[in-house]
Write a protein that holds these residues in place. Structure first.
Motif, PDB file in Angstrom:
ATOM      1  N   LYS A 162      55.700 -82.000 -31.649  1.00 44.67           N
ATOM      2  CA  LYS A 162      56.174 -82.776 -32.581  1.00 44.67           C
ATOM      3  C   LYS A 162      55.230 -83.436 -33.351  1.00 44.67           C
ATOM      4  N   VAL A 163      54.788 -83.558 -33.961  1.00 43.38           N
ATOM      5  CA  VAL A 163      54.079 -85.080 -35.304  1.00 43.38           C
ATOM      6  C   VAL A 163      54.808 -85.822 -35.148  1.00 43.38           C
ATOM      7  N   ILE A 164      53.921 -86.574 -35.067  1.00 38.89           N
ATOM      8  CA  ILE A 164      55.130 -88.431 -35.631  1.00 38.89           C
ATOM      9  C   ILE A 164      53.280 -88.199 -36.585  1.00 38.89           C
ATOM     10  N   MET A 165      54.260 -89.136 -38.214  1.00 37.87           N
ATOM     11  CA  MET A 165      52.971 -89.711 -38.816  1.00 37.87           C
ATOM     12  C   MET A 165      53.727 -91.138 -39.545  1.00 37.87           C
ATOM     13  N   THR A 166      52.719 -91.736 -40.336  1.00 37.94           N
ATOM     14  CA  THR A 166      52.674 -92.599 -40.499  1.00 37.94           C
ATOM     15  C   THR A 166      53.637 -93.070 -40.894  1.00 37.94           C
ATOM     16  N   MET A 167      54.874 -91.911 -42.231  1.00 38.97           N
ATOM     17  CA  MET A 167      55.963 -92.492 -42.640  1.00 38.97           C
ATOM     18  C   MET A 167      56.878 -91.384 -42.160  1.00 38.97           C
ATOM     19  N   ARG A 168      58.327 -91.551 -43.033  1.00 38.08           N
ATOM     20  CA  ARG A 168      59.121 -90.359 -42.501  1.00 38.08           C
ATOM     21  C   ARG A 168      58.890 -89.567 -43.154  1.00 38.08           C
TER      22      ARG A 168
END
Lengths: 756, 445
Positions: B234-240
């Motif tokens: 999973k990669v979490i970014m600054t926005m959706r």
């Protein structure tokens, strides 16, 4: 959750085992350490008593178990559980347990390590995920070669797995088909009952046998024969159709005649081979003849014939038409003569003495006739028409003399011919290599003469005469041409009034001479003409030589004649030049250019700046000039400019000033993929168009990056592509890693394909 | 009078047979052609101008929906068929060549959230706000027959995304979790959860067919393998991210459309940093779809424009917009890579050309050659300022134009500030963070 996890279960079991082992060891040493144990228990009890005795374990009642274990394992103490060691005890003794297991158990007993606690759920999940990701990443990386290969390739062709277009072989189509409906099944049964091919062998047994019977060569030969026959047939059909369409009466007449002749020939043949058939034919012909004789056809008694008869007095054509009709009638009513009928006639002839012999009908030799063929004298020619009038009356004895005369005449003609030929040769030789010409020509003439004499046929003679006369005229004309030098001047185009005045006065009379065929004298004409014109031209037009220091490089190309009229070729060239001169007489481009250049040169020259201020340091006023000393002092001399680059190039102006309007079109910074400006420049300098490249190069250079086919679905890449790429990479080896063979093929095939 | 005629000998320029090489009527010696660059430059300039003249990308608008178009689906076997689902639960099947609706069916109550055609093209699936998955026949029901789904699966929660496996009878849905369904069963064969409560889209990898990707509402993109019991990474970014699309020709690349106006192309093996950041939109990007050739992709945005990006370019090569087109919600690139289909808020589906100036239909060989040549010329001289200026010029609506400018100003200001901060702090205290790294918060294993 733990129960789900086999790994953790295993770990727990291991833990328990470890514990059990420890317990068992304790039990072994129990007897020795009983005292210690008792002391320890006492201590523990004392400690628990200190806490208030609440935790004191309740005594447990035990009852006899309902089920007694078959292994008869019982815990020792009241509070004790069954230990693993108790269970294993049995295993040690029983012979059923293999020794290997026993050893392992012993090893286990000996090791003292404690097992780590199992990972938490989150942790273990994370490990699992990581493992799975690693696996997927490795798995997906096998596409790397394909991806890089595609990225590097010069052209990508989509869809990737294109099947060759066109009809598929029947076998392929058939094998994929399965029986589905009852009707189909019925048909299928019928086919199988009749031994018809259903699946793989598309041919029936009989067909296969016939195929096997004929070898390939034989089949090819046979096919070639059939093809030829078919072609011939079609030709004949076409011919017949064409002929049927022809409306010309004359053509059909000739055709009919030929056919009749042919038929007669065949008929003769037939008499020998098939007399009965021939007889029948004869009868048929006889019948036709009878009919013709009975009818009034071709008798000039019809309506048409009557109308023609009225016209016949005045009209040659009508007369001829009537004549033809009559001839036709005659033809048709004539008895057919053949060997078959000849035999009959012979018999008839023998019995018919009244019939005159053939020679009676022959033309009399001395008879005057306008038709030469009737006289049977081949030597009489139409050319001799005047003479033949005298000759007809002459006796046969004179005939020989006449022939001699003719020969003499011929000799004279030949002499003339020879003379002319000699002259012509001489002229040719003069052009090629002056000298040693006359003898040669004579020698060459010799055998030719003999030949001519040998072929003393009258018709040739007449031909010769015609030629000789023509040549004589030509020779006369040419000699006239050669003698008059100003004739060459006739080629000079009159452009101005002055030119016209320069022309010799006899020009007009000599004009017909230009029609004469020999071109040699005219070839000499241009130089003088040019000279004359050149001297004239010098007055007005610019001399290129004067302007340009360097000679223009002349390209000598063997030019094909661009004009149909070769005799006037040079004339045309001059014409063109002259025309241009005339058209641009007003604007002197070269002079303008020179002026421009001089102006630029002057502008670029460094100027002497005079900074003298009059009246400064000396008297000033009207009529007074600053002293020369002062002027010299305040004159700033600028260093001479560097020699101009176009100093030695008279036709060029090289400006070294920056042109603002150009810079808008120039690239200011090096674009991305290039590493140095030389690279970029060379890329820009390479032309792509067909003006500068050959067809094939253009095709290669302008090949689009992505080719797709119109109206086809492009499926995503599949595993097959991976396999194929690998195979092709292995197969092609060093040939061309970026483009596989079948890609090339597809590129060639994609006719309706376009970019992206 | 003499008539002067120029006559050429055909022997000089006609081949004897067509197997011979072409006779060359001119001398190709480069010394004889000193102005080739200048001439080609002029040609390139003209070609560029003509391209702009002929750039008319808009082909047709398909109207008929009574609410905003929420999802589109391409037919897997037929180029001329398009399916669209709207916000009122209606599904329409369109014939693109005739530009008319051939079938309408009320599939769901509420939104049709997702739609996908089975790989064989005989049926399609829809999901809706009524918590159902429905499978429909592709054929129109006969006269008197009722429009009924083949199967209906009632789910526990609302489904928001749907995708079908490339080759097997398996499909995936997403909602509160990502479910893998077998077509024959009414309960999922596998469910993936990873501590988030809602997913916005799910998509199968078309090449490596067992892999999936999904976008979650906790700003993350999650990858799965259908065969594993747990997600992959999973990669979490600054926005959706709103949607995700895999490259159909390069197995490990995917692009996601993000709320922060950008699109990001990732290599699934290295999620720490996106490969390319595609910027140009001025509002949230709602949908993205790859060209079937894998060379380009198209994105739909809330800013009422469609943009086409080359797969490895940071900026778009083309922007499409119309006065009447509102927020573009869904977008598809046609399977022959020639057209683009967009569904937008104002109930219309629009058909665009993928190459704005391209001539459609069969080209004559000479025409095709000329087009190829001018294309290459444009490429060759693309760095020359005049040509670049003309080739890049696009008309934009005023709002977008100004917003672009505003964004640029903001970005410049931020950069300037960062530089200033860096200048006035200890060396190394304010590290330089590249644009690519800026948008990734963390990678969760």
């Amino acid at each position: 959750m733990e129960s789900e996890d086999p790994e953790m279960e295993r770990e727990d079991a291991e833990n328990e085992r470890e514990d059990a082992e420890n317990e068992r060891e304790d039990a072994e040493n129990e007897r020795e350490d009983e005292e210690d144990e008792r002391r320890r228990l006492k201590l523990v009890e004392a400690i628990t008593a200190l806490r208030g005795g609440r935790k004191k374990p309740l005594g447990e009642r035990s009852e006899a178990a309902v089920r007694v274990s078959e292994f008869a394992v019982t815990a020792e103490g009241e509070r004790q559980k069954v230990q693993l060691s108790d269970l294993i005890e049995g295993a040690q003794q029983s012979p059923a347990v293999p020794t290997q297991t026993r050893k392992q158990l012993q090893n286990l007993r000996r090791s003292q390590k404690t097992v780590e606690q199992p990972l938490s759920r989150q942790e273990s999940e994370r490990v699992q995920r990581d493992l799975a990701f690693q696996k997927a990443a490795v798995h997906v990386s096998r596409w790397k070669s394909v991806v890089t290969q595609n990225r590097r390739s010069e052209q990508l062709v989509f869809p990737l797995n294109q099947e060759p277009s066109g009809p598929k072989p029947l076998e392929k189509v058939v094998t994929g088909w399965r029986v589905q409906t009852p009707l189909e099944q019925e048909v299928f049964n019928l086919l199988s009952a009749n031994k018809q091919p259903i699946h793989n062998p598309v041919l029936s047994p009989a067909e296969e046998a016939s195929l096997r019977a004929m070898s390939l060569e034989e089949a090819q030969i046979r096919r070639a024969e059939l093809q030829k026959a078919r072609a011939l047939q079609s030709y004949y059909e076409a011919k017949a159709r064409r002929e049927r369409k022809i409306k010309s009466k004359k053509y059909h007449r000739v055709q009919n005649k030929a056919r009749r002749k042919e038929f007669l020939k065949q008929f003769d043949q037939m008499v020998k081979t098939d007399p009965n058939g021939a007889l029948e034919e004869l009868n048929k012909m006889e019948l036709a003849r009878m009919k013709e004789r009975m009818s009034l056809k071709h008798q000039n008694s019809g309506k048409w014939a009557r109308s023609k008869a009225i016209m016949a007095k005045y009209d040659e054509g009508a007369r001829r038409a009537m004549q033809q009709q009559l001839e036709l009638n005659k033809d048709l009513t004539q008895k057919v003569r053949s060997s078959l009928s000849n035999q009959e006639e012979q018999e008839d002839g023998a019995s018919d003495p009244e019939l005159l012999p053939d020679f009676v009908n022959d033309a009399e030799p001395g008879q005057v006739s306008s038709n030469p063929w009737m006289r049977g004298e081949l030597s009489a020619e139409p050319a001799d028409a005047q003479r033949s009038e005298q000759e007809v009356a002459a006796p046969a004895a004179e005939k020989e003399q006449h022939e001699e005369e003719e020969e003499k005449e011929a000799d004279e003609e030949q002499a003339l011919l020879r003379d002319f030929e000699g002259r012509r040769k001489l002229r040719q030789k003069e052009e090629e290599a002056p000298g040693q010409d006359v003898e040669d020509s004579d020698e060459e003439e010799g055998p030719a003469d003999q030949d001519q004499e040998e072929e003393g046929l009258s018709e040739f003679r007449s031909l010769f005469r015609g030629v000789a006369e023509g040549l004589k005229e030509a020779a006369a004309a040419s000699t006239a041409g050669c003698s008059s030098a100003p004739l060459e001047g006739g080629l000079i185009r009159i452009r101005t009034v002055e030119d016209a005045e320069l022309l010799p006065p006899e020009d007009v009379e000599l004009l017909p001479c230009s029609e004469s065929p020999p071109s040699a004298p005219q070839e000499e004409a241009p130089p003088t003409g040019q000279k004359a014109r050149g001297s004239k031209k010098r007055k007005r037009n610019i001399e290129l030589k004067e302007v340009l220091t360097k000679d223009a490089k002349t390209v000598t190309v063997p030019l094909a004649p661009t004009l149909t009229d070769t005799a006037d070729g040079s004339d045309e060239e001059l014409d063109q030049r002259g025309l241009i001169m005339e058209a641009f007489a007003g604007d002197d481009v070269i002079a303008d250019f020179l002026r421009d250049k001089r102006k630029q040169e002057d502008a670029a020259k460094p100027k002497v700046v005079d900074l003298t201020l009059p009246g400064w340091g000396e008297w000033g006023g009207q009529g007074l000039k600053p002293s020369s000393r002062k002027r010299r002092r305040f004159r700033v001399k600028v260093a001479p400019a560097e020699p101009r680059k176009d100093q030695r190039l008279p036709g060029v102006i090289i400006s070294e000033q920056r042109n603002g309007s150009l810079s808008a079109h120039q690239v200011s910074a090096l674009p991305f993929p290039y590493e140095n400006h030389a690279q970029f420049e060379s890329a820009v300098r390479t032309p792509l168009g067909r003006t500068w490249n050959t067809e094939r190069t253009v095709k290669k250079l302008t090949m689009p990056k992505v080719l797709t086919q119109l109206g086809t679905i492009i499926q995503p890449m599949t595993e097959e592509e991976l396999a194929r790429k690998k195979a092709s990479a292995a197969g092609a080896g060093k040939e061309d890693p970026h483009k596989t063979k079948d890609q090339k093929r597809r590129a060639r095939k994609g006719r309706h394909s376009q970019k992206i | 009078m003499k008539v002067k005629v120029l006559s050429r000998n055909p022997d000089d320029y006609v081949r004897e047979t067509k197997l011979d090489i072409q006779r060359v009527p001119r001398n190709y010696d480069p010394t004889l052609h000193p102005f080739e660059v200048a001439r080609e430059y002029t040609r390139a300039l003209n070609a560029t101008k003509l391209e702009r003249v002929f750039a008319k990308p808009f082909l047709a608008s398909l109207d008929g929906h009574r609410d905003g178009v929420n999802c589109l689906a391409k037919h897997t076997r037929s180029l001329s068929t398009l399916l669209s689902g709207s916000c009122d639960g209606e599904v329409k099947v369109w014939n693109l060549s005739k530009r008319e609706c051939v079938r309408t069916l009320q599939a769901h109550e509420g939104f049709v959230r997702g739609m996908v055609v089975r790989f064989c093209g005989t049926s399609f699936f829809t999901i809706g706000d009524d918590k159902t998955i429905k499978q429909w026949k592709m054929e129109t029901p006969g006269y008197g027959e009722e429009e009924e789904p083949l199967h209906t699966i009632l789910g526990k929660t609302v489904f928001t995304g749907l995708d079908h496996h490339q080759k097997e009878g398996v499909f995936a849905t997403c909602g509160q979790q990502v479910d893998i369904w077998d077509e024959q069963r009414s309960s999922p064969i596998r469910s993936f959860t990873w501590g988030v409560d809602s997913f916005s889209s799910v998509s199968f990898n078309p090449v490596e067919t067992d892999l999936l990707g999904s976008c979650a509402s906790d700003r993350s993109i999650v990858l799965y393998d259908m065969r594993e019991s747990a997600p992959l990474k999973k990669v979490i970014m600054t926005m959706r991210s709103n949607t995700l699309c895999w490259n159909p020709m390069e197995a490990y690349y995917f692009t996601c459309a993000n709320e922060d106006y950008n699109l990001y192309t990732y290599d699934m093996r290295y999620l720490e940093k996106p490969l390319v950041v595609h910027m140009d939109h001025v509002s949230a990007v709602l949908d993205v779809d790859y060209s079937p050739t894998g060379q380009e992709f198209v994105s739909a945005s809330f800013d009422k424009t469609i943009r086409i990006f080359p797969k490895d370019a940071g900026h778009s090569r083309e922007v499409y917009h119309t006065k009447r087109m509102q927020h573009v919600i869904c977008i598809k690139w046609s399977a022959d890579s020639k057209y683009i289909l967009s569904g937008s808020d104002e109930m219309n589906i629009r058909l665009w050309k993928a190459n704005a100036a391209e001539k459609l239909g069969v080209l004559a060989p000479r025409e095709r050659e000329a087009a190829n040549y001018s294309q290459k010329l444009k490429e060759k001289f693309q760095n020359h300022p005049q040509i670049r200026r003309i080739a890049r010029h696009r008309h934009l609506p005023k709002s977008i134009y100004h917003q672009t400018k505003e964004l640029r100003v903001m970005k410049d200001a931020r950069r300037r500030k960062e530089m200033n901060v860096r200048k006035h702090s200890k060396p190394g205290a304010v590290p330089v963070v590249s644009e690519k790294e800026k948008h990734v918060v963390t990678v969760v294993k």
